[in-house]
Scaffold this motif. Structure first.
Motif, PDB file in Angstrom:
ATOM      1  N   GLU A 106       0.826  -1.211   0.000  1.00  5.87           N
ATOM      2  CA  GLU A 106       0.000   0.000   0.000  1.00  5.87           C
ATOM      3  C   GLU A 106       0.862   1.264   0.000  1.00  5.87           C
ATOM      4  O   GLU A 106       0.433   2.331  -0.450  1.00  5.87           O
ATOM      5  CB  GLU A 106      -0.933  -0.004   1.214  1.00  5.87           C
ATOM      6  N   SER A 107       2.091   1.145   0.473  1.00  5.38           N
ATOM      7  CA  SER A 107       2.985   2.303   0.557  1.00  5.38           C
ATOM      8  C   SER A 107       3.439   2.801  -0.802  1.00  5.38           C
ATOM      9  O   SER A 107       4.003   3.897  -0.907  1.00  5.38           O
ATOM     10  CB  SER A 107       4.217   1.949   1.398  1.00  5.38           C
ATOM     11  N   THR A 108       3.227   2.046  -1.852  1.00  4.60           N
ATOM     12  CA  THR A 108       3.665   2.488  -3.178  1.00  4.60           C
ATOM     13  C   THR A 108       2.654   3.412  -3.846  1.00  4.60           C
ATOM     14  O   THR A 108       2.910   3.927  -4.933  1.00  4.60           O
ATOM     15  CB  THR A 108       3.932   1.284  -4.103  1.00  4.60           C
ATOM     16  N   GLU A 109       1.512   3.660  -3.205  1.00  3.27           N
ATOM     17  CA  GLU A 109       0.530   4.598  -3.750  1.00  3.27           C
ATOM     18  C   GLU A 109       1.023   6.033  -3.568  1.00  3.27           C
ATOM     19  O   GLU A 109       1.641   6.365  -2.547  1.00  3.27           O
ATOM     20  CB  GLU A 109      -0.822   4.431  -3.040  1.00  3.27           C
ATOM     21  N   LEU A 110       0.744   6.867  -4.543  1.00  5.64           N
ATOM     22  CA  LEU A 110       1.142   8.272  -4.465  1.00  5.64           C
ATOM     23  C   LEU A 110       0.018   9.120  -3.895  1.00  5.64           C
ATOM     24  O   LEU A 110      -1.157   8.930  -4.233  1.00  5.64           O
ATOM     25  CB  LEU A 110       1.534   8.784  -5.858  1.00  5.64           C
ATOM     26  N   VAL A 111       0.397  10.061  -3.021  1.00  8.49           N
ATOM     27  CA  VAL A 111      -0.578  10.948  -2.384  1.00  8.49           C
ATOM     28  C   VAL A 111      -0.041  12.377  -2.430  1.00  8.49           C
ATOM     29  O   VAL A 111       1.168  12.599  -2.597  1.00  8.49           O
ATOM     30  CB  VAL A 111      -0.843  10.532  -0.914  1.00  8.49           C
ATOM     31  N   PRO A 112      -0.902  13.386  -2.264  1.00 10.12           N
ATOM     32  CA  PRO A 112      -0.421  14.776  -2.252  1.00 10.12           C
ATOM     33  C   PRO A 112       0.466  15.052  -1.047  1.00 10.12           C
ATOM     34  O   PRO A 112       0.268  14.495   0.030  1.00 10.12           O
ATOM     35  CB  PRO A 112      -1.720  15.596  -2.172  1.00 10.12           C
ATOM     36  N   ASP A 113       1.472  15.901  -1.238  1.00 16.24           N
ATOM     37  CA  ASP A 113       2.326  16.351  -0.145  1.00 16.24           C
ATOM     38  C   ASP A 113       2.203  17.876  -0.047  1.00 16.24           C
ATOM     39  O   ASP A 113       1.329  18.382   0.645  1.00 16.24           O
ATOM     40  CB  ASP A 113       3.759  15.894  -0.366  1.00 16.24           C
ATOM     41  N   MET A 114       3.048  18.626  -0.764  1.00 14.00           N
ATOM     42  CA  MET A 114       2.876  20.081  -0.784  1.00 14.00           C
ATOM     43  C   MET A 114       1.757  20.500  -1.722  1.00 14.00           C
ATOM     44  O   MET A 114       1.223  21.609  -1.600  1.00 14.00           O
ATOM     45  CB  MET A 114       4.177  20.766  -1.217  1.00 14.00           C
ATOM     46  N   VAL A 136       2.497  26.244   3.373  1.00 16.60           N
ATOM     47  CA  VAL A 136       3.734  25.472   3.294  1.00 16.60           C
ATOM     48  C   VAL A 136       4.913  26.439   3.387  1.00 16.60           C
ATOM     49  O   VAL A 136       5.020  27.376   2.600  1.00 16.60           O
ATOM     50  CB  VAL A 136       3.807  24.667   1.982  1.00 16.60           C
ATOM     51  N   ALA A 137       5.790  26.222   4.379  1.00 10.92           N
ATOM     52  CA  ALA A 137       6.816  27.226   4.668  1.00 10.92           C
ATOM     53  C   ALA A 137       8.201  26.616   4.859  1.00 10.92           C
ATOM     54  O   ALA A 137       8.349  25.430   5.173  1.00 10.92           O
ATOM     55  CB  ALA A 137       6.442  28.011   5.920  1.00 10.92           C
ATOM     56  N   TRP A 138       9.206  27.479   4.668  1.00  9.90           N
ATOM     57  CA  TRP A 138      10.582  27.143   4.976  1.00  9.90           C
ATOM     58  C   TRP A 138      10.837  27.287   6.475  1.00  9.90           C
ATOM     59  O   TRP A 138       9.985  27.824   7.198  1.00  9.90           O
ATOM     60  CB  TRP A 138      11.545  28.069   4.222  1.00  9.90           C
ATOM     61  N   GLU A 139      11.978  26.850   6.919  1.00 12.36           N
ATOM     62  CA  GLU A 139      12.268  26.890   8.347  1.00 12.36           C
ATOM     63  C   GLU A 139      12.347  28.312   8.899  1.00 12.36           C
ATOM     64  O   GLU A 139      12.211  28.514  10.102  1.00 12.36           O
ATOM     65  CB  GLU A 139      13.556  26.125   8.672  1.00 12.36           C
ATOM     66  N   ASP A 140      12.556  29.322   8.033  1.00 12.15           N
ATOM     67  CA  ASP A 140      12.562  30.714   8.508  1.00 12.15           C
ATOM     68  C   ASP A 140      11.198  31.379   8.382  1.00 12.15           C
ATOM     69  O   ASP A 140      11.057  32.577   8.643  1.00 12.15           O
ATOM     70  CB  ASP A 140      13.626  31.538   7.769  1.00 12.15           C
ATOM     71  N   GLY A 141      10.176  30.601   7.984  1.00 16.63           N
ATOM     72  CA  GLY A 141       8.814  31.115   7.922  1.00 16.63           C
ATOM     73  C   GLY A 141       8.380  31.625   6.567  1.00 16.63           C
ATOM     74  O   GLY A 141       7.180  31.841   6.340  1.00 16.63           O
ATOM     75  N   LYS A 142       9.314  31.826   5.656  1.00 15.70           N
ATOM     76  CA  LYS A 142       8.941  32.296   4.318  1.00 15.70           C
ATOM     77  C   LYS A 142       8.213  31.185   3.564  1.00 15.70           C
ATOM     78  O   LYS A 142       8.536  30.008   3.718  1.00 15.70           O
ATOM     79  CB  LYS A 142      10.176  32.742   3.545  1.00 15.70           C
ATOM     80  N   ASP A 271       0.437  19.029   6.107  1.00 14.63           N
ATOM     81  CA  ASP A 271       1.191  17.795   5.876  1.00 14.63           C
ATOM     82  C   ASP A 271       0.422  16.605   6.430  1.00 14.63           C
ATOM     83  O   ASP A 271       0.415  16.356   7.641  1.00 14.63           O
ATOM     84  CB  ASP A 271       2.567  17.904   6.543  1.00 14.63           C
ATOM     85  N   THR A 272      -0.225  15.880   5.540  1.00 16.28           N
ATOM     86  CA  THR A 272      -1.008  14.709   5.953  1.00 16.28           C
ATOM     87  C   THR A 272      -0.184  13.420   5.890  1.00 16.28           C
ATOM     88  O   THR A 272      -0.712  12.338   6.106  1.00 16.28           O
ATOM     89  CB  THR A 272      -2.232  14.551   5.047  1.00 16.28           C
ATOM     90  N   VAL A 273       1.111  13.561   5.625  1.00 17.39           N
ATOM     91  CA  VAL A 273       1.969  12.396   5.416  1.00 17.39           C
ATOM     92  C   VAL A 273       2.847  12.092   6.619  1.00 17.39           C
ATOM     93  O   VAL A 273       2.926  10.957   7.088  1.00 17.39           O
ATOM     94  CB  VAL A 273       2.857  12.615   4.168  1.00 17.39           C
ATOM     95  N   ARG A 274       3.514  13.121   7.168  1.00 14.31           N
ATOM     96  CA  ARG A 274       4.519  12.920   8.212  1.00 14.31           C
ATOM     97  C   ARG A 274       3.903  13.083   9.595  1.00 14.31           C
ATOM     98  O   ARG A 274       3.304  14.115   9.893  1.00 14.31           O
ATOM     99  CB  ARG A 274       5.673  13.907   8.028  1.00 14.31           C
ATOM    100  N   LYS A 275       4.118  12.100  10.457  1.00  8.48           N
ATOM    101  CA  LYS A 275       3.568  12.182  11.806  1.00  8.48           C
ATOM    102  C   LYS A 275       4.347  13.153  12.682  1.00  8.48           C
ATOM    103  O   LYS A 275       3.780  13.783  13.562  1.00  8.48           O
ATOM    104  CB  LYS A 275       3.564  10.790  12.460  1.00  8.48           C
ATOM    105  N   ALA A 276       5.656  13.274  12.459  1.00  2.00           N
ATOM    106  CA  ALA A 276       6.509  14.178  13.248  1.00  2.00           C
ATOM    107  C   ALA A 276       6.282  13.992  14.739  1.00  2.00           C
ATOM    108  O   ALA A 276       6.021  14.941  15.476  1.00  2.00           O
ATOM    109  CB  ALA A 276       6.266  15.633  12.838  1.00  2.00           C
TER     110      ALA A 276
END
Length: 591
Positions: A106-114, A136-142, A271-276
């Motif tokens: 199931e992990s080979t399915e593609l899903v939206p990220d950004m 969706v932002a960079w680490e400095d907020g931009k 981000d619906t992909v990474r649990k972080a």
């Protein structure tokens, strides 16, 4: 795709089943000594994370502790090609689309990220349009813009500075190589690569010269990661990539380690992909594999980032005393020897066939770790997990002649004009005992037919400039190279093209080590790539595989399996086919 133990890249293991959202367990004895003494519970059981979730949890906090014996080839998303780097890079990188966070196939399915979806595709399948999510932002907020994504991809064209990574996007978007790359772009408008358009900061459009059925797979690779131009340090970018993912890199010392902490400007709702789940991610790099295994078993660390399997001494101890902490997944990798045709006498097909027939395939399997830790004896160069493969296709009868066929080898030596054998050199990385063991196995079996082999151990961290540089291979007279490969993405293109398509031969970071140049093979790739039906494409990949076997430029050892360790305190542990049977690092947490 390359692994730490193979120098290459990636996907598909043959594990099965769907994600199971419950704790999978047996009452088997746990492991990871310190986990037990700290009261963090028992491990859920042998193979509990193969094709299903072990220790399911959404609890946040703590530090997940990786350890490894091999640094990445580069942490630059456009340069990295090791499979474990692609998995780990998702802590600090995001792409338009990515692989589903799920176990097994199931992990080979593609899903939206950004992106808001997996793209709008034109009727002629040559135009792909994506819209970025808000926030969706960079680490400095931009904000991350479409121009950042375009610029990151354009860096692939700067092969004189950004070499070593996959070049699929370059091949597909600019097959004539007309664009010179962002560092050499002298055009008046500075619009860069014409095949990518950015009409506004939230929209990006890809215009392919001709269709490619795997284009979306390519956009899910780290090579499609955005890079902000004002943060680009060219060759030095891999020392500290600028994050658009859930974690940012606080420190990195090559061959020593890395520390990451939460990116305060990453927003979970984008981000619906990474649990972080962990607060911090740490990586410790050492040189001694046995020491690493002991530290894992003692509970000092949670997981081997390289994921190439526990070494023999550690494996014995782990399976005897802590089997509940062990998984034994099928990977999508083949371990093999390859023969550069530019090095005499490997320019002669009969000399190459002599090596294949003389090799003791059972001994090679044993050197890799046997059926459990090494895998099944490989019959050809397309792994069982790829459509078009056929494990029963055995052109050199290696399943029948498991210890080699001396008579056939001598026939081939006579045919190549070397009836008394010849001398050659095997190139093998110095920090991988299994690879050295396979080289020694070949040395012994080839010696029986008069082929005298010298083994040259080289620095595994310098792969792209040593065996990946054809001029250096010729200079060193490497007639045999020990290597391994997994699919970059789950198709025949993702596995075979970098290895056997002549258009993928590079001056540095090369993976077509055999220097195979067969226009009929290149033409079959062209036909396969136009197919959007995977089953129809598979027929072409089957033909390619047969032609590759006829050229006798590869000696496959094993369809790989690994014995890998997970600490008792790890949560959300599962093997993903999208990462070649490796754990999905971005989903892991700790108790």
């Amino acid at each position: 795709m390359v692994t730490a133990n193979s120098s290459s890249r990636r996907r598909l293991a043959a594990s099965a089943a769907l994600v199971v959202a419950a704790l999978v367990g047996t009452a088997a004895c746990g492991g990871g000594g310190k986990d037990e003494t700290e009261g963090k519970g028992k491990a859920p059981g042998f193979n509990a994370a193969v094709g299903k979730i072990a220790n399911a949890s959404d609890k946040k906090g703590g530090t997940i502790k990786f350890i490894g014996t091999q640094d990445a080839d580069s942490w630059d998303p456009q340069r990295g090609y090791y499979g474990f780097m692609w998995d780990f890079a998702r802590y600090y990188t995001r792409q338009l689309i990515t692989f589903k966070p799920a176990a097994g196939t199931e992990s080979t399915e593609l899903v939206p990220d950004m992106a808001t979806d997996t793209g709008k595709v034109s009727a002629d399948k040559k135009t792909y349009t994506f819209t970025l999510k808000d926030g969706v932002a960079w680490e400095d907020g931009k904000p991350v813009t479409s121009k950042d994504i375009k610029y990151g991809i354009e860096r692939i064209w700067a092969q004189d500075k950004i070499s070593g990574g996959p070049i699929y996007l370059q091949q597909v978007l600019d097959p004539k190589k007309e664009y010179k790359g962002p560092y050499k772009d002298k055009s008046a408008d500075k619009l860069g690569l014409k095949a990518i358009e950015t009409p506004d900061d939230k929209t990006i459009v890809f215009k392919l010269p001709k269709p490619n059925g795997d284009f979306l797979q390519m956009l899910a690779m780290p090579a499609a990661t955005p890079v902000r131009q004002d943060k680009d340090t060219a060759e030095k970018y891999g020392l500290k990539p600028f994050s658009n993912g859930p974690y940012k890199i606080d420190s990195y010392t090559p061959n020593k380690g890395m520390e990451l902490s939460r990116n305060p400007n990453w927003k979970k709702d984008t981000d619906t992909v990474r649990k972080a789940l962990p607060d911090k991610v740490s990586l410790k790099l050492i040189t001694n594999a046995d020491d690493m295994d002991n530290r894992l078993i003692e509970g000092d660390y949670d997981v081997d980032i390289n994921a190439t399997g526990i070494s023999p001494a550690g494996r014995t101890k782990a399976l005897r005393d802590h089997k509940a902490n062990v998984d034994n997944p099928q990977t999508g990798f083949i371990r093999y020897a390859v023969f550069p045709q530019t090095v005499k006498p490997m320019d002669n097909v009969h000399c190459r066939k002599a090596v294949i027939y003389a090799a003791d395939h059972k001994s090679l399997q044993t050197a890799r770790g046997g059926p459990m830790a090494g895998g099944d004896i490989a019959t050809n160069m397309l792994p069982p997990s790829i459509k078009g493969s056929d494990a029963k296709y055995d052109p050199y009868n290696v399943l029948k002649d498991t210890t080699g066929n001396v008579a056939k080898a001598k026939e081939e030596l006579k045919a190549c004009g070397k009836p008394n054998g010849f001398e050659t050199t095997i190139a093998v990385r110095n920090n991988k005992p299994q690879e050295i063991a396979t080289a020694e196995s070949m040395q012994a079996s080839l010696g029986k037919v008069g082929i005298k082999v010298q083994i040259d151990q080289y620095d595994g961290a310098q792969t792209s400039g040593i065996i990946g540089a054809p001029k250096n291979v010729d200079k060193k007279k490497y007639g045999i190279i020990i290597m391994g490969w997994g699919a970059d993405f789950p198709s025949g293109q993702g596995f075979s093209q970098p290895l056997v398509d002549s258009r993928f031969i590079l001056e540095s970071g090369n993976n077509n080590f055999s220097m195979l140049k067969d226009k009929s093979i290149d033409g079959l790739f062209d036909k396969a790539l136009l197919e959007t039906d995977p089953d129809k494409a598979a027929e072409f990949y089957k033909q390619i595989n047969q032609k590759v076997s006829e050229h006798a430029v590869y000696l496959p050892f094993t369809f790989e399996k690994n014995v890998i360790w997970r600490s008792s305190r790890l949560t959300n542990v599962y093997t993903a086919d999208s990462y070649n049977g490796r754990y999905d690092y971005a989903s892991l947490g700790v108790k």
